[in-house]
Enzyme design. Structure first.
Site, PDB file in Angstrom:
ATOM      1  CD1 TRP A 119      -2.320  -2.105   1.785  1.00 10.44           C
ATOM      2  CD2 TRP A 119      -3.015  -1.092  -0.078  1.00 10.44           C
ATOM      3  NE1 TRP A 119      -3.370  -2.831   1.273  1.00 10.44           N
ATOM      4  CE2 TRP A 119      -3.810  -2.239   0.140  1.00 10.44           C
ATOM      5  CE3 TRP A 119      -3.272  -0.306  -1.198  1.00 10.44           C
ATOM      6  CZ2 TRP A 119      -4.856  -2.613  -0.720  1.00 10.44           C
ATOM      7  CZ3 TRP A 119      -4.303  -0.678  -2.060  1.00 10.44           C
ATOM      8  CH2 TRP A 119      -5.084  -1.815  -1.811  1.00 10.44           C
ATOM      9  CG  ASP A 131      -3.175   4.174   4.096  1.00 17.18           C
ATOM     10  OD1 ASP A 131      -4.235   4.027   4.737  1.00 17.18           O
ATOM     11  OD2 ASP A 131      -2.933   3.573   3.021  1.00 17.18           O
ATOM     12  CE  LYS A 166      -9.110  -2.557   3.217  1.00 15.18           C
ATOM     13  NZ  LYS A 166      -8.048  -1.689   2.793  1.00 15.18           N
TER      14      LYS A 166
HETATM   15  C1  LIG Z   1      -7.431  -1.238   1.496  1.00 14.14           C
HETATM   16  C2  LIG Z   1      -6.325  -0.283   1.651  1.00 14.14           C
HETATM   17  C3  LIG Z   1      -6.120   0.759   0.725  1.00 14.14           C
HETATM   18  C4  LIG Z   1      -6.961   0.930  -0.508  1.00 14.14           C
HETATM   19  O1  LIG Z   1      -8.224   1.338  -0.168  1.00 14.14           O
HETATM   20  P1  LIG Z   1      -9.307   1.742  -1.262  1.00 14.14           P
HETATM   21  O2  LIG Z   1     -10.386   2.312  -0.410  1.00 14.14           O
HETATM   22  O3  LIG Z   1      -9.689   0.513  -2.001  1.00 14.14           O
HETATM   23  O4  LIG Z   1      -8.698   2.750  -2.179  1.00 14.14           O
HETATM   24  C5  LIG Z   1      -5.086   1.639   0.965  1.00 14.14           C
HETATM   25  N1  LIG Z   1      -4.293   1.523   2.036  1.00 14.14           N
HETATM   26  C6  LIG Z   1      -4.462   0.535   2.947  1.00 14.14           C
HETATM   27  C7  LIG Z   1      -3.559   0.455   4.129  1.00 14.14           C
HETATM   28  C8  LIG Z   1      -5.492  -0.393   2.775  1.00 14.14           C
HETATM   29  O5  LIG Z   1      -5.658  -1.374   3.677  1.00 14.14           O
END
Ligand SMILES: *Cc1c(COP(=O)(O)O)cnc(C)c1O
Length: 368
Positions: free
Chosen positions: A101, A179, A203
């Protein structure tokens, strides 16, 4: 048969939240309509959105000098929106690349400025750890960088950073941008350590379609003229996340999750539950005499995403089939790494992890 959903995302929501949403689906608080069906500028949705923000602020003790935004586009959109909003006069920013990511974040951001990966864990770690299964020691951060970006829980390998202080020190005045998509709200977190947090909701918060942004207000004034208005943090903040039509039903569901968390006693309680669940599962892996293996540096094992492998990888499919037959769903590892991944976010009760541990032992007894 009880069903336990270990999907990494979109992921399980608390049963009590789904039950409340179902009960209110067609008639929200006696209005005769669904909250989905009313204006985002009306008093009903206004109440839902304001309460959701207030509850999130309470959960994370977010001070007034931070804005809370409910956006769209997912965490992936933020990979572009962070530089578009935060570069300002700076030529570039620094990135810690520690997995899939953060690598995506780094690559996308390169389109907007001179971005530097100050560390990249694609190489084996100092103790010979597998690529992406280790967390780097702090290195020098460019004092002129607009920000330092890091992904504090790499969802795919299960690499979680719980102590930011070494990097906080290395960054000096450079604001951290995190993030936190796959572990926001997993435990108390001091947001004043960072300039900004973003997280896709699907998540650990709510349904897909909502992206949370928490940002220090002094960083709101740096946006590029090229940044689309609906993605301009300052404009979204000024309009209380109602610049255009927000994902109203998603925000409503996030709000129900916030209330559920507050009712459970807040993030301190979640921290205890999450630690207990993760401990149980890692213990089962560690005590399998190598039948199951987790390759993460121990201090950075994620309490949210437990990624592991069977020593004999030819048994992976049998493991997954057998799990499914027992109602244990969503356990297939991400295609980038394979193996098994159990995502045990806030909504997963201890009983679900116990059911998985029982299955691990049963499968090993049969095939070990
Ligand atoms: C799932 C995830 C993403 C991507 O998320 P989207 O909402 O599909 O763009 C980015 N960073 C992390 C850490 C993730 O777990």
């Amino acid at each position: 048969m009880a069903i336990w959903n270990f999907s990494a995302g979109p992921a399980k929501l608390p049963e009590a939240v789904l039950a409340q949403a179902a009960a209110e689906m067609q008639d929200w608080q006696g209005k005769g309509v669904s909250i989905m069906e009313v204006s985002h500028r009306g008093p009903e949705y206004g109440q839902v959105a304001d309460q959701a923000e207030a509850d999130l602020r309470q959960l994370l003790s977010i001070p007034d000098d931070y804005a809370v935004l409910f956006m769209q586009g997912g965490a992936s959109a933020q990979n572009a929106l962070v530089p578009l909003n935060l570069l300002g006069d700076h030529a570039g920013a620094d990135y810690i690349v520690s997995g899939v990511w953060s690598r995506k974040s780094f690559k996308e951001a390169q389109r907007y400025g001179r971005m530097r990966a100050i560390v990249d864990t694609a190489q084996p770690g100092p103790q010979g750890q597998a690529p992406d299964n280790w967390w780097p020691e702090p290195v020098a951060v460019d004092p002129n960088a607009a920000y330092l970006h890091l992904c504090s829980n790499e969802t795919i390998t299960g690499l979680e950073v719980r102590d930011l202080s070494p990097w906080r020190a290395a960054a000096g005045q450079v604001p951290l941008v995190l993030d936190m998509s796959s572990h926001i709200l997993a435990r108390p977190f001091d947001v004043t350590q960072v300039g900004m947090i973003y997280a896709g909701a699907q998540k650990n918060v709510g349904p897909a379609g909502v992206t949370l942004v928490i940002i220090r207000r002094d960083l709101l004034e740096r946006a590029s003229d090229l940044c689309p208005s609906v993605f301009n943090y300052a404009k979204v903040a000024a309009d209380h996340s109602r610049l255009n039509t927000p994902p109203t039903y998603g925000v409503y569901l996030c709000g129900l999750v916030f209330q559920w968390l507050l009712k459970k006693g807040g993030l301190r309680v979640m921290a205890q539950e999450n630690a207990e669940k993760a401990c149980l599962l890692y213990q089962a892996i560690d005590q399998s005499a190598g039948f199951y293996q987790n390759h993460m540096q121990t201090a950075f094992r994620s309490e949210m995403n437990v990624s592991f492998f069977l020593r004999d990888e030819s048994l992976t499919n049998a493991f997954l089939e057998g799990a499914k037959a027992q109602g244990l769903l969503g356990l297939k590892g991400h295609k980038a790494v394979g193996g098994i991944r159990a995502s045990i976010y806030n909504a997963m009760p201890l009983a679900g992890v116990q059911a998985l541990v029982n299955y691990l032992q049963q499968f090993q007894a049969q095939y070990g």
